[in-house]
Motif scaffolding. Structure first.
Motif, mmCIF file in Angstrom:
data_model
loop_
_atom_site.group_PDB
_atom_site.id
_atom_site.type_symbol
_atom_site.label_atom_id
_atom_site.label_comp_id
_atom_site.label_asym_id
_atom_site.label_seq_id
_atom_site.Cartn_x
_atom_site.Cartn_y
_atom_site.Cartn_z
ATOM 1 N N LYS A 1 139.746 7.090 73.323
ATOM 2 C CA LYS A 1 140.141 7.470 74.369
ATOM 3 C C LYS A 1 138.714 9.085 74.266
ATOM 4 C CE LYS A 1 143.441 10.418 72.598
ATOM 5 N NZ LYS A 1 144.753 11.076 72.180
ATOM 6 N N TYR B 1 136.517 9.437 70.097
ATOM 7 C CA TYR B 1 136.448 10.503 69.837
ATOM 8 C C TYR B 1 134.770 11.002 69.340
ATOM 9 C CZ TYR B 1 141.613 10.006 68.978
ATOM 10 O OH TYR B 1 142.605 9.531 68.570
ATOM 11 N N SER C 1 148.012 7.813 64.285
ATOM 12 C CA SER C 1 147.436 7.883 62.918
ATOM 13 C C SER C 1 148.529 8.216 61.621
ATOM 14 C CB SER C 1 146.069 8.773 62.919
ATOM 15 O OG SER C 1 145.366 7.491 63.750
ATOM 16 N N ARG D 1 149.109 3.249 67.367
ATOM 17 C CA ARG D 1 147.681 3.711 68.078
ATOM 18 C C ARG D 1 146.942 4.902 67.219
ATOM 19 N NH1 ARG D 1 152.670 5.293 71.073
ATOM 20 N NH2 ARG D 1 152.094 7.456 70.467
ATOM 21 N N GLY E 1 144.051 6.016 65.813
ATOM 22 C CA GLY E 1 142.851 7.128 66.475
ATOM 23 C C GLY E 1 141.910 7.646 65.553
ATOM 24 N N ILE E 2 142.272 8.860 65.167
ATOM 25 C CA ILE E 2 141.604 9.711 64.382
ATOM 26 C C ILE E 2 141.353 8.672 63.000
ATOM 27 C CG2 ILE E 2 143.446 10.851 63.062
ATOM 28 C CD1 ILE E 2 139.992 12.614 64.372
ATOM 29 N N TYR F 1 139.336 16.509 64.864
ATOM 30 C CA TYR F 1 138.630 15.440 66.204
ATOM 31 C C TYR F 1 138.203 16.931 67.345
ATOM 32 C CZ TYR F 1 144.154 14.270 65.699
ATOM 33 O OH TYR F 1 144.843 13.519 64.552
HETATM 34 C C1 LIG Z 1 145.444 10.290 70.928
HETATM 35 C C2 LIG Z 1 146.983 10.243 70.935
HETATM 36 C C3 LIG Z 1 146.799 8.976 70.183
HETATM 37 C C4 LIG Z 1 146.393 9.115 68.770
HETATM 38 O O1 LIG Z 1 146.003 9.861 67.882
HETATM 39 P P1 LIG Z 1 145.322 9.723 66.518
HETATM 40 O O2 LIG Z 1 146.694 11.489 65.560
HETATM 41 O O3 LIG Z 1 144.049 10.183 66.712
HETATM 42 O O4 LIG Z 1 146.006 8.580 65.961
HETATM 43 C C5 LIG Z 1 148.065 8.306 69.927
HETATM 44 N N1 LIG Z 1 149.162 8.378 71.281
HETATM 45 C C6 LIG Z 1 148.594 8.886 72.296
HETATM 46 C C7 LIG Z 1 149.489 9.013 73.173
HETATM 47 C C8 LIG Z 1 147.524 9.923 72.187
HETATM 48 O O5 LIG Z 1 146.921 10.914 73.162
#
Ligand SMILES: *Cc1c(COP(=O)(O)O)cnc(C)c1O
Length: 362
Positions: free
Chosen positions: A35, A39, A192, A207, A209-210, A346
């Motif tokens: 998303k 990042y 994360s 999931r 992300g970071i 972030y």
């Molecule tokens: C952004 C997001 C993540 C990822 O979060 P991180 O802390 O970057 O790993 C996971 N789940 C949802 C629903 C998110 O919106």
């Protein structure tokens, strides 16, 4: 010559970090969360490094189209689901999986005409109080969804508020277990921080992300070295000019820094209009020719100033690494810069300014 500043996106670091997520959750499949234009890294630029993921999670429909346009045929998940009924047409056309977090989204699905039933992620509000059904409403939402011919498999999902912090996830896991007991389907809980810190948490889909971008989700409790992560973004500029200061001389707007003895100051082609936080105070870490030093004085729109007193060889043209990796391999974690600015990595990644040229490397 273009202004001497650029951001590098390191494909090998992205791939390495994704492998760390797999290592931490060996039995799970991994969403690369891309998303906010990955990042701030750029979806197209990050794709090469992240294509080993099992799917891409994002929330903007235009970004989903961009991932499909890259040739990705695997799963894509809309983390916030549809924003209006006609978004379901795009989901059908592109085979997008989508979150369902409210009754309106179920109503839209019930009215949607499609040949191909949709895979949905039903979201439980287990305490974050952002999106999702309250525990008491969760089972009836599941029952209603499950009866719809428009719906294929239902994955059960929730999101943690404190996976990176003191409070942890136990209270939300307990709510999730109670609300989903006996319901079939896969589970997706971990972001994360939960993936790295609470490896045991039940998750068929994590999931990531970071962590994929090389920031420690629980900084400063742990850093990237502890988690074995590598910076995926390096922001580099060059020294434009050098000033020799006498004791009592001040630097920059507001004269916020006063030299106590003679000093050499480098003026760097990076400012807050490039996405470098203006809130970074004197003393924020920075690398010059890969050697650690500090900023002095206020960050201005197009320039900032660094202390070169201990580096006589540095001068105009010297490489300055604002965060990430220097050419000589030295590393300055983006988390350290974010902390100096009183924010999190972030925000710095996402705020990289459009005027900074970005180059994919590795
Ligand atoms: C952004 C997001 C993540 C990822 O979060 P991180 O802390 O970057 O790993 C996971 N789940 C949802 C629903 C998110 O919106």
């Amino acid at each position: 010559m273009p202004r001497p500043i650029e951001a590098l996106i390191h494909a090998s670091a992205l791939a390495h970090n994704l492998a760390r997520a797999r290592q931490a959750a060996p039995d799970a499949r991994v969403w690369a969360v891309v998303k906010a234009n990955a990042y701030g890294h750029g979806i197209e630029r990050a794709f090469d490094g992240l294509r080993g993921a099992d799917g891409f999670a994002l929330l903007d429909l235009a970004e989903a189209e961009r991932v499909r346009a890259l040739g990705w045929r695997g799963p894509i998940l809309l983390l916030e689901g549809c924003f209006e009924p006609r978004d379901l047409e795009l989901c059908s056309r592109l085979g997008l999986w989508h979150a369902v977090h409210c009754t309106e989204q179920i109503d839209w699905l019930a009215a949607h005409k499609t040949q191909q039933p949709h895979r949905v992620f039903l979201k439980l509000n287990s305490g974050m109080n952002r999106l999702g059904f309250k525990p008491a409403a969760f089972r009836s939402a599941w029952t209603r969804l499950n009866a719809l011919p428009q719906v294929d498999e239902i994955t059960l999902m929730t999101h943690f508020s404190d996976a990176d912090g003191e409070r942890g996830i136990a209270h939300q896991v307990a709510v999730f277990r109670a609300a989903t007991q006996d319901l079939p389907g896969e589970r997706s809980l971990a972001n994360s921080a939960a993936t790295l810190r609470h490896a045991g948490v039940l998750s068929d889909w994590v999931r990531a992300g970071i962590l994929s971008y090389g920031s420690a989700p629980d900084h400063p409790h742990h850093d990237v070295v502890h988690w074995g992560l590598r910076p995926a973004m390096s922001l580099r500029a060059r020294v434009l000019a050098v000033q020799q200061l006498e004791a009592g001389d001040t630097v920059g707007y507001g004269s916020s820094f006063t030299a106590e003895q003679p000093m050499r100051i480098g003026v760097v082609a990076c400012g807050y209009a490039d996405g470098y936080p203006r809130l970074c105070p004197t003393g924020t870490p920075v690398l010059v020719d890969g050697v650690p030093t500090r900023t002095v004085g206020r960050v201005s729109m197009d320039m900032l100033t660094v202390d070169l007193t201990a580096m006589p060889a540095a001068g105009p043209g010297s490489e300055v690494t604002l965060w990430g990796q220097a050419s000589n391999g030295a590393m300055l974690p983006i988390d350290a810069v974010a902390m100096a600015a009183g924010t999190i990595a972030y925000e710095l990644m996402c705020a990289l300014a459009p005027r900074v040229p970005v180059r994919a490397v590795d």
